[in-house]
Design an enzyme around this catalytic site. Structure first.
Site, PDB file in Angstrom:
ATOM      1  N   GLU A  34       0.830  -1.212   0.000  1.00 12.76           N
ATOM      2  CA  GLU A  34       0.000   0.000   0.000  1.00 12.76           C
ATOM      3  C   GLU A  34       0.860   1.257   0.000  1.00 12.76           C
ATOM      4  O   GLU A  34       0.638   2.172   0.789  1.00 12.76           O
ATOM      5  CB  GLU A  34      -0.976   0.001   1.188  1.00 12.76           C
ATOM      6  CG  GLU A  34      -2.230  -0.822   0.952  1.00 12.76           C
ATOM      7  CD  GLU A  34      -3.377  -0.421   1.856  1.00 12.76           C
ATOM      8  OE1 GLU A  34      -4.247   0.342   1.400  1.00 12.76           O
ATOM      9  OE2 GLU A  34      -3.405  -0.873   3.021  1.00 12.76           O
ATOM     10  N   TYR A 110       0.485  -7.984  -1.734  1.00 16.13           N
ATOM     11  CA  TYR A 110      -0.642  -7.317  -1.092  1.00 16.13           C
ATOM     12  C   TYR A 110      -1.903  -7.997  -1.602  1.00 16.13           C
ATOM     13  O   TYR A 110      -2.450  -7.639  -2.645  1.00 16.13           O
ATOM     14  CB  TYR A 110      -0.630  -5.820  -1.405  1.00 16.13           C
ATOM     15  CG  TYR A 110      -1.809  -5.061  -0.834  1.00 16.13           C
ATOM     16  CD1 TYR A 110      -2.255  -5.293   0.465  1.00 16.13           C
ATOM     17  CD2 TYR A 110      -2.464  -4.107  -1.601  1.00 16.13           C
ATOM     18  CE1 TYR A 110      -3.340  -4.603   0.982  1.00 16.13           C
ATOM     19  CE2 TYR A 110      -3.554  -3.406  -1.088  1.00 16.13           C
ATOM     20  CZ  TYR A 110      -3.980  -3.660   0.204  1.00 16.13           C
ATOM     21  OH  TYR A 110      -5.065  -2.984   0.709  1.00 16.13           O
ATOM     22  N   ASP A 151       1.063  -8.449   3.222  1.00 14.63           N
ATOM     23  CA  ASP A 151      -0.271  -8.329   3.807  1.00 14.63           C
ATOM     24  C   ASP A 151      -1.174  -9.298   3.049  1.00 14.63           C
ATOM     25  O   ASP A 151      -1.605  -9.008   1.938  1.00 14.63           O
ATOM     26  CB  ASP A 151      -0.763  -6.884   3.685  1.00 14.63           C
ATOM     27  CG  ASP A 151      -2.189  -6.701   4.190  1.00 14.63           C
ATOM     28  OD1 ASP A 151      -2.794  -7.686   4.664  1.00 14.63           O
ATOM     29  OD2 ASP A 151      -2.700  -5.572   4.102  1.00 14.63           O
ATOM     30  N   ASN A 153      -4.166 -10.282   4.037  1.00 18.72           N
ATOM     31  CA  ASN A 153      -5.589 -10.066   4.295  1.00 18.72           C
ATOM     32  C   ASN A 153      -6.292 -11.391   4.598  1.00 18.72           C
ATOM     33  O   ASN A 153      -7.405 -11.648   4.137  1.00 18.72           O
ATOM     34  CB  ASN A 153      -6.255  -9.354   3.114  1.00 18.72           C
ATOM     35  CG  ASN A 153      -6.201  -7.836   3.260  1.00 18.72           C
ATOM     36  OD1 ASN A 153      -6.477  -7.293   4.326  1.00 18.72           O
ATOM     37  ND2 ASN A 153      -5.843  -7.158   2.187  1.00 18.72           N
ATOM     38  N   ASP A 255      -1.912   1.482  10.074  1.00 21.37           N
ATOM     39  CA  ASP A 255      -2.760   0.588  10.854  1.00 21.37           C
ATOM     40  C   ASP A 255      -2.158  -0.817  10.958  1.00 21.37           C
ATOM     41  O   ASP A 255      -2.701  -1.683  11.645  1.00 21.37           O
ATOM     42  CB  ASP A 255      -4.185   0.522  10.289  1.00 21.37           C
ATOM     43  CG  ASP A 255      -4.233   0.481   8.777  1.00 21.37           C
ATOM     44  OD1 ASP A 255      -3.172   0.315   8.152  1.00 21.37           O
ATOM     45  OD2 ASP A 255      -5.334   0.609   8.219  1.00 21.37           O
TER      46      ASP A 255
END
Length: 264
Positions: A34, A110, A151, A153, A255
């Protein structure tokens, strides 16, 4: 060799904080997610001044990944194979070439969020995970040390979320998502964080809303998966939890927090 993954949630919006972590943690190689900028807008010189080689696969406003290494990079790949129509910048890979050690291939990813589910975004997530599995199978045939970090997710297990019931219908925790992640592991990959800490809380993400950080309402979605050859060189792994906390030089935190593995 210390290899880290860090979803920075906009590289230029949080650059001072990110550089502060680099200066403290001193990783040998890092994959970023990101970054939210095109290649030309990535602040490469800030990292090159610190001795890093920089490769970027950027995208305006959304997504974007980068790979930074203290060692030379070779055989750079931008984009996950098996779908030429996918224009989202979510994958970068390169062979890291230390002077006096065996090379390590690093894939930085990602993975799509997938919400709302069911729907087209969730279908894209599952297809992307299938492509990642196909690519991992290809890499395994080369019998080389590699790390797939980023990441994902994906919340793999109930111990990786503060409240499993609250996330039961989320794309990150749906049974199909977790099953696809297990298929990756079942290829023979090792979850580095769980190798170091089999049962403890290792959250890597806290929402900005609802006091999630203060209540420790976190989830573990940033992972480093090791090939058998990389797992044989495993020394340690961890999560830099303090990077989420407020304080001096800690304004505008991402975050996410960095997760890392150290290989012999």
């Amino acid at each position: 060799m210390k290899i880290a993954t860090f979803n920075v949630n906009s590289i230029n919006a949080r650059l001072p904080r990110i550089l502060d972590w680099f200066d403290k943690a001193k990783p040998d190689a890092v994959v970023l997610q990101e970054i939210k900028c095109i290649d030309e807008k990535f602040p490469a010189h800030e990292f090159e001044d610190r001795g890093y080689n920089v490769e970027v696969h950027g995208q305006k406003t959304y997504n974007g990944v980068a790979l930074l290494s203290k060692h030379p990079l070779d055989d750079v790949l931008r984009g996950l194979p098996y779908d030429n129509s996918d224009d989202q910048a979510r994958y970068i890979e390169a062979l890291v070439m230390p002077d006096h050690a065996e090379p390590v291939r690093i894939g930085g990813l990602y993975l799509p969020n997938g919400n709302p589910a069911p729907g087209p975004k969730y279908d894209y997530k599952l297809k992307w995970m299938h492509r990642l599995k196909r690519h991992a199978e290809k890499l395994l045939k080369n019998e080389e040390a590699f790390v797939l970090a980023g990441d994902y997710n994906v919340i793999p297990q109930e111990e990786d979320v503060h409240d499993p019931k609250a996330w039961a219908d989320d794309a990150l925790f749906l049974p199909e998502t977790r099953a696809a992640f297990r298929e990756l592991l079942n290829l023979g990959l090792t979850d580095a964080i769980r190798q170091a800490n089999p049962n403890g809380v290792c959250y890597t993400f806290w929402d900005y809303q609802r006091g999630a950080w203060e209540k420790d309402n976190g989830i573990r979605i940033d992972h480093l998966l090791l090939s058998p050859q990389a797992a044989d060189r495993f020394k340690s792994a961890g999560v830099d939890r303090k990077e989420r906390a407020p304080g001096d030089k800690k304004e505008k935190p991402s975050d996410h927090v960095p997760a890392w593995v150290e290989l012999d």
